[in-house]
Every structure is written in structure tokens, then in C-alpha cells.
Design a protein around this motif. Structure first.
Motif, PDB file in Angstrom:
ATOM      1  N   ARG A 118     -61.465  85.138  -6.609  1.00  0.00           N
ATOM      2  CA  ARG A 118     -60.209  85.733  -6.151  1.00  0.00           C
ATOM      3  C   ARG A 118     -60.337  87.246  -6.179  1.00  0.00           C
ATOM      4  O   ARG A 118     -61.210  87.794  -6.866  1.00  0.00           O
ATOM      5  CB  ARG A 118     -59.036  85.274  -7.021  1.00  0.00           C
ATOM      6  N   ILE A 119     -59.472  87.924  -5.436  1.00  0.00           N
ATOM      7  CA  ILE A 119     -59.448  89.395  -5.389  1.00  0.00           C
ATOM      8  C   ILE A 119     -58.138  89.860  -6.003  1.00  0.00           C
ATOM      9  O   ILE A 119     -57.046  89.486  -5.540  1.00  0.00           O
ATOM     10  CB  ILE A 119     -59.577  89.914  -3.949  1.00  0.00           C
ATOM     11  N   CYS A 179     -54.697  90.310  -3.870  1.00  0.00           N
ATOM     12  CA  CYS A 179     -54.774  91.201  -2.717  1.00  0.00           C
ATOM     13  C   CYS A 179     -54.705  90.369  -1.436  1.00  0.00           C
ATOM     14  O   CYS A 179     -55.315  89.296  -1.353  1.00  0.00           O
ATOM     15  CB  CYS A 179     -56.091  91.983  -2.712  1.00  0.00           C
ATOM     16  N   PRO A 180     -54.002  90.840  -0.424  1.00  0.00           N
ATOM     17  CA  PRO A 180     -54.038  90.142   0.860  1.00  0.00           C
ATOM     18  C   PRO A 180     -55.403  90.322   1.523  1.00  0.00           C
ATOM     19  O   PRO A 180     -56.224  91.128   1.079  1.00  0.00           O
ATOM     20  CB  PRO A 180     -52.932  90.823   1.661  1.00  0.00           C
ATOM     21  N   ALA A 181     -55.653  89.566   2.575  1.00  0.00           N
ATOM     22  CA  ALA A 181     -56.914  89.669   3.304  1.00  0.00           C
ATOM     23  C   ALA A 181     -57.151  91.113   3.725  1.00  0.00           C
ATOM     24  O   ALA A 181     -56.222  91.826   4.113  1.00  0.00           O
ATOM     25  CB  ALA A 181     -56.895  88.751   4.519  1.00  0.00           C
ATOM     26  N   THR A 222     -59.041  95.888  -0.420  1.00  0.00           N
ATOM     27  CA  THR A 222     -60.059  95.956  -1.464  1.00  0.00           C
ATOM     28  C   THR A 222     -59.439  95.854  -2.849  1.00  0.00           C
ATOM     29  O   THR A 222     -58.432  96.501  -3.149  1.00  0.00           O
ATOM     30  CB  THR A 222     -60.861  97.264  -1.338  1.00  0.00           C
ATOM     31  N   GLY A 223     -60.045  95.031  -3.675  1.00  0.00           N
ATOM     32  CA  GLY A 223     -59.589  94.868  -5.054  1.00  0.00           C
ATOM     33  C   GLY A 223     -60.744  94.450  -5.938  1.00  0.00           C
ATOM     34  O   GLY A 223     -61.915  94.516  -5.561  1.00  0.00           O
ATOM     35  N   ARG A 224     -60.414  93.985  -7.121  1.00  0.00           N
ATOM     36  CA  ARG A 224     -61.416  93.603  -8.111  1.00  0.00           C
ATOM     37  C   ARG A 224     -61.812  92.141  -7.896  1.00  0.00           C
ATOM     38  O   ARG A 224     -60.956  91.273  -7.774  1.00  0.00           O
ATOM     39  CB  ARG A 224     -60.872  93.793  -9.525  1.00  0.00           C
ATOM     40  N   VAL A 225     -63.121  91.899  -7.863  1.00  0.00           N
ATOM     41  CA  VAL A 225     -63.627  90.542  -7.686  1.00  0.00           C
ATOM     42  C   VAL A 225     -63.615  89.826  -9.030  1.00  0.00           C
ATOM     43  O   VAL A 225     -64.213  90.303  -9.998  1.00  0.00           O
ATOM     44  CB  VAL A 225     -65.055  90.558  -7.104  1.00  0.00           C
ATOM     45  N   GLN A 226     -62.935  88.693  -9.083  1.00  0.00           N
ATOM     46  CA  GLN A 226     -62.856  87.898 -10.301  1.00  0.00           C
ATOM     47  C   GLN A 226     -63.312  86.474 -10.006  1.00  0.00           C
ATOM     48  O   GLN A 226     -63.087  85.955  -8.916  1.00  0.00           O
ATOM     49  CB  GLN A 226     -61.429  87.904 -10.863  1.00  0.00           C
ATOM     50  N   GLY A 281     -64.269  94.444  -3.767  1.00  0.00           N
ATOM     51  CA  GLY A 281     -64.504  93.860  -2.458  1.00  0.00           C
ATOM     52  C   GLY A 281     -63.230  93.296  -1.870  1.00  0.00           C
ATOM     53  O   GLY A 281     -62.150  93.383  -2.474  1.00  0.00           O
ATOM     54  N   HIS A 282     -63.358  92.696  -0.687  1.00  0.00           N
ATOM     55  CA  HIS A 282     -62.203  92.052  -0.052  1.00  0.00           C
ATOM     56  C   HIS A 282     -62.636  90.760   0.621  1.00  0.00           C
ATOM     57  O   HIS A 282     -63.818  90.543   0.898  1.00  0.00           O
ATOM     58  CB  HIS A 282     -61.533  92.987   0.961  1.00  0.00           C
ATOM     59  N   LEU A 283     -61.668  89.900   0.877  1.00  0.00           N
ATOM     60  CA  LEU A 283     -61.879  88.689   1.647  1.00  0.00           C
ATOM     61  C   LEU A 283     -61.284  88.873   3.032  1.00  0.00           C
ATOM     62  O   LEU A 283     -60.228  89.497   3.180  1.00  0.00           O
ATOM     63  CB  LEU A 283     -61.213  87.490   0.962  1.00  0.00           C
ATOM     64  N   ASP A 284     -61.975  88.344   4.057  1.00  0.00           N
ATOM     65  CA  ASP A 284     -61.391  88.404   5.393  1.00  0.00           C
ATOM     66  C   ASP A 284     -60.536  87.158   5.630  1.00  0.00           C
ATOM     67  O   ASP A 284     -60.303  86.355   4.726  1.00  0.00           O
ATOM     68  CB  ASP A 284     -62.471  88.588   6.465  1.00  0.00           C
ATOM     69  N   GLN A 285     -60.070  86.986   6.864  1.00  0.00           N
ATOM     70  CA  GLN A 285     -59.162  85.885   7.156  1.00  0.00           C
ATOM     71  C   GLN A 285     -59.826  84.518   7.026  1.00  0.00           C
ATOM     72  O   GLN A 285     -59.140  83.495   6.891  1.00  0.00           O
ATOM     73  CB  GLN A 285     -58.590  86.038   8.575  1.00  0.00           C
ATOM     74  N   ASP A 286     -61.159  84.480   7.019  1.00  0.00           N
ATOM     75  CA  ASP A 286     -61.881  83.217   6.885  1.00  0.00           C
ATOM     76  C   ASP A 286     -62.403  82.977   5.475  1.00  0.00           C
ATOM     77  O   ASP A 286     -63.153  82.021   5.244  1.00  0.00           O
ATOM     78  CB  ASP A 286     -63.057  83.192   7.874  1.00  0.00           C
ATOM     79  N   GLY A 287     -62.056  83.864   4.538  1.00  0.00           N
ATOM     80  CA  GLY A 287     -62.498  83.689   3.169  1.00  0.00           C
ATOM     81  C   GLY A 287     -63.890  84.199   2.886  1.00  0.00           C
ATOM     82  O   GLY A 287     -64.475  83.869   1.847  1.00  0.00           O
TER      83      GLY A 287
END
Length: 508
Positions: A332-333, A344-346, A349-353, A384-390
Motif C-alpha cells: 500500500r502507499i 494515497c490515491p493513484a 507519491t507516498g511511503r511504500v508499506q 513511490g506511487h501506484l498507477d490506475q492498474d496497480g
């Protein structure tokens, strides 16, 4: 409950005479029948030395096949392997051993080991009936691997990975990469690192496949070696892929960044190349795939997760710059600088957990306070961040972020830009102190050729195409980047050199 001993028995029954391990530079090797004998032999040696289950055994051997054999056998015998760097100086060994506290050691020479630590000899060819069966693995306090990270200065962090955690992630790797008994992997990565242990040794064992171990990657004769050993997949790091991408077929205008791989490959036996340990720049990925027609699976992992966390799919979209989707743990972000978890929304950028069966619940020693929350999620220290496809896109480490007058700068954004420029083989951006802004980016560049105006050309490109805060204050050339044992740039050393105007690192 994963039991490595069961994997060994199953592989021996299926493929007893077939190779499990081979030395890339010589005839040495180990069959699955040989592995089963070695596991029984080492269990007997440990019993005779009165090393009980769940206790540490240090391993430091120069020969890769011997090293790997001892590591897997110690794990299968229900003990805790403590892999050491054979080339580490005495001070580094002392820091690691002070945390791991093994009861015995398997080594070529006692240099750097504590006086009085019992040294174990490899098992002989003959064993008495029933020998090596008194230390059943898989029990509480049983087998595992003890690793230390971030130990170049100060006290290392101790991480104990249990047999179940290691086996779970190795099984995830084997299934995700679709490894079968027909596969032959190539691994030039250090055996004291979790990648080589889990992605290399244990996932290969799970699939009853073969693994070719190399002491050190060499560009010279690389592709003939792959063909001669009938390699089907390569376990690499970005530094290796970047070096291979400099082969003559690639020294043409940069290809467009694309996830499409040419249909015809000059190396048809190789199914994929795996990239781990550090982000792979999209420009390097594009050059490599266009030249060799081989798909590159970008991955993300860490020691605390027994290696793999995310990976690009074998089928389906592979997005340049992304480490793929979760494949070994949940992810999760979280919004940065918030005491409580807030997603965080798609694209933010946030913390990777992370959390999962392969992820540690606590540090064995010296871990970051608060890294593992009450809800069981481990804060990786990555952004990091996740895009709309994860798909996960990493921006860098929290420690690497450059605070320029209050504005946060992610080095990877500048590095990817520089690596896409002609004449650049490798790049690393670090913070240098600034009396007004606090810190500014400085770029270290390894040239691809002897172009005399490269630094000036890169400065001009940055001034033209990058926003002002992202423009490096200086561009400095190096013969090669200083790297750690897993292929990551040694950013601490580069930062020290940047603060001292490059005095600590020689330039070409």
C-alpha cells in the motif's frame, strides 16, 4: 509450513542425477542426489558439533558451489545460516558477527572471525546409519537465514528470515516466473545477499531446475557463456543490464521507450532477464530490449520481505519505469508525514508499506524504531506511487530525497533524464550542501565513450529541458560509479565526494 528438506527429497526423487548447481567458470557442480547427501552430511556434522536447531552457523567460502551447498544444507538441517561476504574486511565482519552471534562457522580461513569460534569441516563421503536425521527442520526455533543490512557504518540491522518465510517467497518466485525442471538460470549475484539465496537457490530448488553460479559478472564472452550453458533466464541487476546494453548493436540512435519487444530474438533459449536490487532506467530498458529481443522483468524487493515484493508480469503489459505489481507481499502507499495511515490515491507519491507471510514482524537487532506499525505493516523507507492498474513506480528512498529550499526533489527523475541523453552509460544524483538552499542536486556521470564535451552538453540539456529546481548544480564525470555488493550506487560515498568537490573519487 515450508520444509526445505521436503523440497530436496522431492527433487532427488524426480531428478536425482540432474544438476542443481553448476560453476559458470569451471566443471564444479552439484546434482540433486549430491544435494541430498550434502544435507544429511551437514546435519551430521552439526549434530556432532552440538550445534542445536535454531542456532546460527556462519558461512564464508570463496567457491560459489561450496558456499551454496553449505547454505542450503544448513537451512535444511534446521539451523540458521549466517551468510558472510568472503571479501569483507575484518571490521565489517566483526560488526555483522556481533549482531548474528553464530555458534560455529564454515569458512576457508579464520581471518576476521572471533577467536574461539568453532570451525566446521565439510562432511566426508561416508555417514553412519541414521546420521543427519536428529535435527528435524520446520519446528519452532528451527531453520532460517540471518542477514544484516545497512552495516557499512554503525550497527547493522539484524534480520532473521524463517524457513517458512524463505520458502513462501521462493515458491512465489517460482510460480510467477513459471520455473520448471527444464529451466537453467544464471546468477552472478553475491550469495550473501537475499536475492541470490531466495530468487536464485531456493526458487530453483522449488522447481527442481538448474542454476549456474558465477563469481562475478563479466561482459567479455557473456553471450557465448549463456549459449554454452543453455541458460533460460538471467538473474541480473540494472548495472549488468546497462553494461550489456552498451554492446555494439545498441550504439545507434536511442530507440523509443516502449514495452514492446521485437519478435525475433538472437538468443531464443532465454525466456526473460530479471532485474532487481535497484530501479532500471527506462532508456536502458529500451536499449537492451531493442538490441537483444529479450523481455526484462523489473522487480522490487528487500531483505525484510525475503526478497521479492513486486514483479512485472511474464504476460500482459510491462510498463517501463515500473517494478510491476505485488507478487510476493501485499503493498500500500501511505501519505508521508502522517502519524496514522492514510492512503494515497493513484499517481500520488507516498511511503511504500508492505505486509505478508514473507515479511518480518520485527527486527532481530538494530532495526528502525517504528518501521513496523501496530497493524503489522512494514514501512520500507521507499517512496513511490501506484498507477490506475496497480503498477508500482518507485521515486527513491526517503533518505535520498533532496530538500532544495523546502522543495522535495527525487533523484530518480533527474537520473532517468540524464540516462536518456547520448553518451551516458550510468548516472547517479545526490545532494550536495548549499549555503542558501540547504541542498542542491549534483550529478555523477559515467561516459559511454570518450566525448570531451559531455559534461557541458549535459548541463546544456538540463538547462533546456528540466525545471530549474531539478537542474544539477554540477555535472561530474567518473570512470565508474562506486557500487555496493548488490549493484546499487554507493550514494553515501558520492554525497561525501560532492560535499568535498569530488576530491574522494577519481575522474577520467
Amino acid at each position: 509450513m515450508i520444509v526445505i528438506q521436503d523440497w530436496i527429497r522431492s527433487a532427488k526423487a524426480r531428478r536425482g542425477a540432474a544438476a542443481y548447481l553448476e560453476d559458470a567458470r569451471g566443471p564444479a557442480g552439484l546434482s540433486y542426489a549430491g544435494l541430498a547427501r550434502a544435507a544429511r552430511g551437514w546435519a551430521h556434522v552439526l549434530d556432532q558439533a552440538e550445534v542445536p536447531p535454531g542456532v546460527g552457523v556462519a558461512i564464508r567460502l570463496a567457491d560459489p558451489v561450496s558456499y551454496a551447498t553449505a547454505l542450503v544444507a544448513v537451512l535444511a538441517a534446521g539451523r540458521v545460516a549466517v551468510p558472510l561476504d568472503p571479501a569483507a574486511p575484518a571490521a565489517r565482519l566483526g560488526r555483522v558477527l556481533s549482531v548474528a552471534r553464530p555458534a560455529a562457522a564454515v569458512c576457508d580461513a579464520p581471518d576476521g572471525l572471533p577467536p574461539g569460534l568453532p570451525l566446521l569441516r565439510p562432511p566426508g563421503p561416508g555417514l553412519p546409519p541414521g546420521a543427519g536425521r536428529s535435527a528435524p527442520p520446520g519446528l519452532a526455533g528451527g531453520g532460517g537465514i540471518f542477514l544484516c543490512t545497512s552495516g557499512t557504518t554503525g550497527t547493522p540491522k539484524g534480520i532473521l528470515l524463517t524457513e517458512d518465510q524463505l520458502g513462501h517467497v521462493a515458491d512465489c518466485v517460482a510460480r510467477h516466473h513459471r520455473l520448471t525442471a527444464a529451466d537453467r538460470g544464471y546468477c552472478p549475484l553475491p550469495l550473501f545477499h537475499v536475492n541470490a539465496q531466495v530468487v536464485g537457490l531456493l526458487s530453483t530448488l522449488r522447481a527442481a531446475a538448474a542454476l549456474v553460479l558465477d563469481r562475478k559478472f563479466s561482459r567479455r564472452g557473456f553471450w557465448p557463456l549463456m549459449a554454452g550453458r543453455q541458460i533460460t533466464w538471467i538473474n541480473a541487476v540494472p548495472a549488468i543490464i546497462a553494461v550489456l546494453a552498451l554492446d555494439p548493436p545498441v550504439l545507434a540512435p536511442d530507440p523509443p521507450v516502449s514495452a514492446t519487444v521485437p519478435a525475433a530474438s538472437p538468443h531464443p533459449g532465454i525466456r526473460f532477464v530479471r532485474s532487481a536490487s535497484a530501479p532500471l532506467p527506462p532508456s536502458v530498458l529500451a536499449r537492451f530490449e531493442a538490441a537483444f529481443g529479450l523481455p526484462v522483468l523489473e522487480t522490487y524487493g528487500m531483505t525484510e520481505a525475503a526478497s521479492m515484493i513486486t514483479a512485472s508480469p511474464l504476460d500482459g503489459p510491462r510498463k517501463p519505469g515500473s517494478a510491476g505489481r505485488p507478487a510476493g507481499a501485499r503493498l500500500r502507499i501511505a501519505r508521508p508525514d502522517r502519524p496514522q495511515y492514510e492512503p494515497c490515491p493513484a499517481f500520488e507519491t507516498g511511503r511504500v508499506q508492505i505486509r505478508g507471510r514473507g515479511v518480518i514482524r520485527r527486527y532481530a537487532a538494530g532495526g528502525r524504531e517504528g518501521a513496523i506499525g501496530r497493524d503489522g505493516w512494514l514501512d520500507t523507507g521507499d517512496l513511490g506511487h501506484l498507477d490506475q492498474d496497480g503498477y508500482l513506480f518507485l521515486a527513491g528512498r526517503t533518505d535520498d530525497v533532496i530538500n532544495r529550499g523546502g522543495e522535495k526533489i527525487y533523484p530518480r527523475e533527474i537520473e532517468d533524464f540524464l540516462l536518456a541523453q547520448p553518451g551516458v552509460s550510468a548516472a547517479a544524483v545526490v545532494a550536495a550542501p548549499d549555503p542558501v538552499l540547504g541542498a542542491c542536486p549534483v550529478a555523477w556521470i559515467v561516459p559511454a565513450d570518450a566525448r570531451p564535451d559531455l559534461a557541458d552538453a549535459l548541463r546544456a540539456a538540463c538547462d533546456r529541458d528540466l525545471p530549474r529546481p531539478l537542474r544539477p548544480r554540477a555535472v561530474r564525470l567518473l570512470a565508474e560509479l562506486p557500487l555496493g555488493p548488490t549493484g546499487k550506487p554507493d550514494r553515501i560515498r558520492l554525497q561525501h565526494a560532492a560535499a568535498r568537490d569530488g576530491e574522494e573519487i577519481s575522474t577520467p
